[in-house]
Design a protein around this motif. Structure first.
Motif, short mmCIF file in Angstrom:
data_model
loop_
_atom_site.label_atom_id
_atom_site.label_comp_id
_atom_site.label_asym_id
_atom_site.label_seq_id
_atom_site.Cartn_x
_atom_site.Cartn_y
_atom_site.Cartn_z
N VAL A 230 156.08 53.44 -28.97
CA VAL A 230 154.84 54.16 -28.69
C VAL A 230 154.30 54.81 -29.96
O VAL A 230 153.09 54.81 -30.21
N LEU A 231 155.20 55.36 -30.79
CA LEU A 231 154.76 55.93 -32.07
C LEU A 231 154.04 54.87 -32.91
O LEU A 231 152.98 55.16 -33.49
N LEU A 232 154.59 53.67 -32.96
CA LEU A 232 153.96 52.61 -33.75
C LEU A 232 152.55 52.30 -33.25
O LEU A 232 151.63 52.08 -34.03
N GLU A 233 152.37 52.31 -31.93
CA GLU A 233 151.02 52.12 -31.36
C GLU A 233 150.10 53.26 -31.78
O GLU A 233 148.95 53.03 -32.16
N LEU A 234 150.61 54.48 -31.69
CA LEU A 234 149.81 55.65 -32.05
C LEU A 234 149.44 55.64 -33.52
O LEU A 234 148.32 56.02 -33.89
N TYR A 235 150.35 55.19 -34.39
CA TYR A 235 150.06 55.12 -35.82
C TYR A 235 148.81 54.29 -36.09
O TYR A 235 148.09 54.52 -37.07
N GLY A 236 148.54 53.31 -35.23
CA GLY A 236 147.35 52.48 -35.39
C GLY A 236 146.05 53.25 -35.24
O GLY A 236 144.99 52.75 -35.62
N ALA A 237 146.10 54.46 -34.71
CA ALA A 237 144.91 55.30 -34.54
C ALA A 237 144.69 56.24 -35.73
O ALA A 237 143.72 56.97 -35.77
N LEU A 238 145.62 56.20 -36.70
CA LEU A 238 145.54 57.12 -37.83
C LEU A 238 144.84 56.47 -39.02
O LEU A 238 145.13 55.32 -39.36
N PRO A 239 143.96 57.20 -39.70
CA PRO A 239 143.35 56.68 -40.92
C PRO A 239 144.33 56.76 -42.09
O PRO A 239 145.38 57.41 -42.00
N GLU A 240 143.99 56.14 -43.18
CA GLU A 240 144.84 56.13 -44.37
C GLU A 240 145.20 57.54 -44.84
O GLU A 240 146.32 57.79 -45.27
#
Length: 187
Positions: free
Chosen positions: A54-64
């Protein structure tokens, strides 16, 4: 003691992974539960994210600029909705009340030796989709939690590295703490 925690609390970005326990999650949630709210409505909802998938999915919502958050083992989504709390004329309390509950979590995480850094930089729709948060809910912030790393994360940009080394300046009291009547702010 509380004053020491307030002084100690910092929004560091150099974090190290750690083991997230059910005891930690329950402790932080219990602290939020005790926050005050309008008519005790408790409008806050928190999603404690620590499962790697789930963390990996959430990381996809973070900008650089928030890539540093990927070093954390726990991110807390802070969620609410207007109709969960008091609405007295134009005053909507849900953001204020939820913010107080989030502050209780942040202070307790600090007391437990962790950084709890709230961020505004994320794609709200992607984050809500990753976490199964209903579309009618507001994702107010993500709180990135973890122990502070001994070194400065190489994922930080120059401005972020500077704020790791020294607490960013705070507004002088006379800019925000007025006595008896609101004073025109001085630039």
């Amino acid at each position: 003691m509380l004053r020491d925690l307030i002084d100690e609390r910092r929004a560091y970005r150099s974090l190290t992974p750690f083991e997230v326990t059910e005891e930690l999650v329950s402790d932080l949630a219990r602290c939020a539960q005790l926050a005050p709210s309008c008519y005790n409505n408790q409008p806050w909802r928190f999603v404690f994210v620590y499962d790697l998938e789930v963390l990996l999915e959430l990381y996809g919502a973070l900008p650089e600029a928030n890539a540093w958050a990927k070093a954390s083992s726990l991110i807390i989504a802070v969620v609410s909705r207007k109709d969960l709390d008091c609405n007295i004329k134009e005053r909507e309390y849900f953001l204020f009340d939820t913010g107080m509950a989030a502050a209780f979590i942040i202070l307790r995480a600090t007391e437990r030796g962790c950084v709890a850094h709230p961020i505004a930089g994320y794609d709200e729709e992607k984050a809500k989709a990753a976490l199964g948060i209903p579309h009618d809910m507001r994702l107010i912030t993500l709180v990135v939690v973890g122990p502070r790393s001994e070194g400065i994360s190489p994922l930080l940009n120059d401005k972020q590295k500077a704020s790791e080394a020294e607490r960013p300046p705070r507004l002088p009291l006379e800019k925000f703490a007025f006595r008896n009547r609101y004073a025109t702010e001085q630039q």
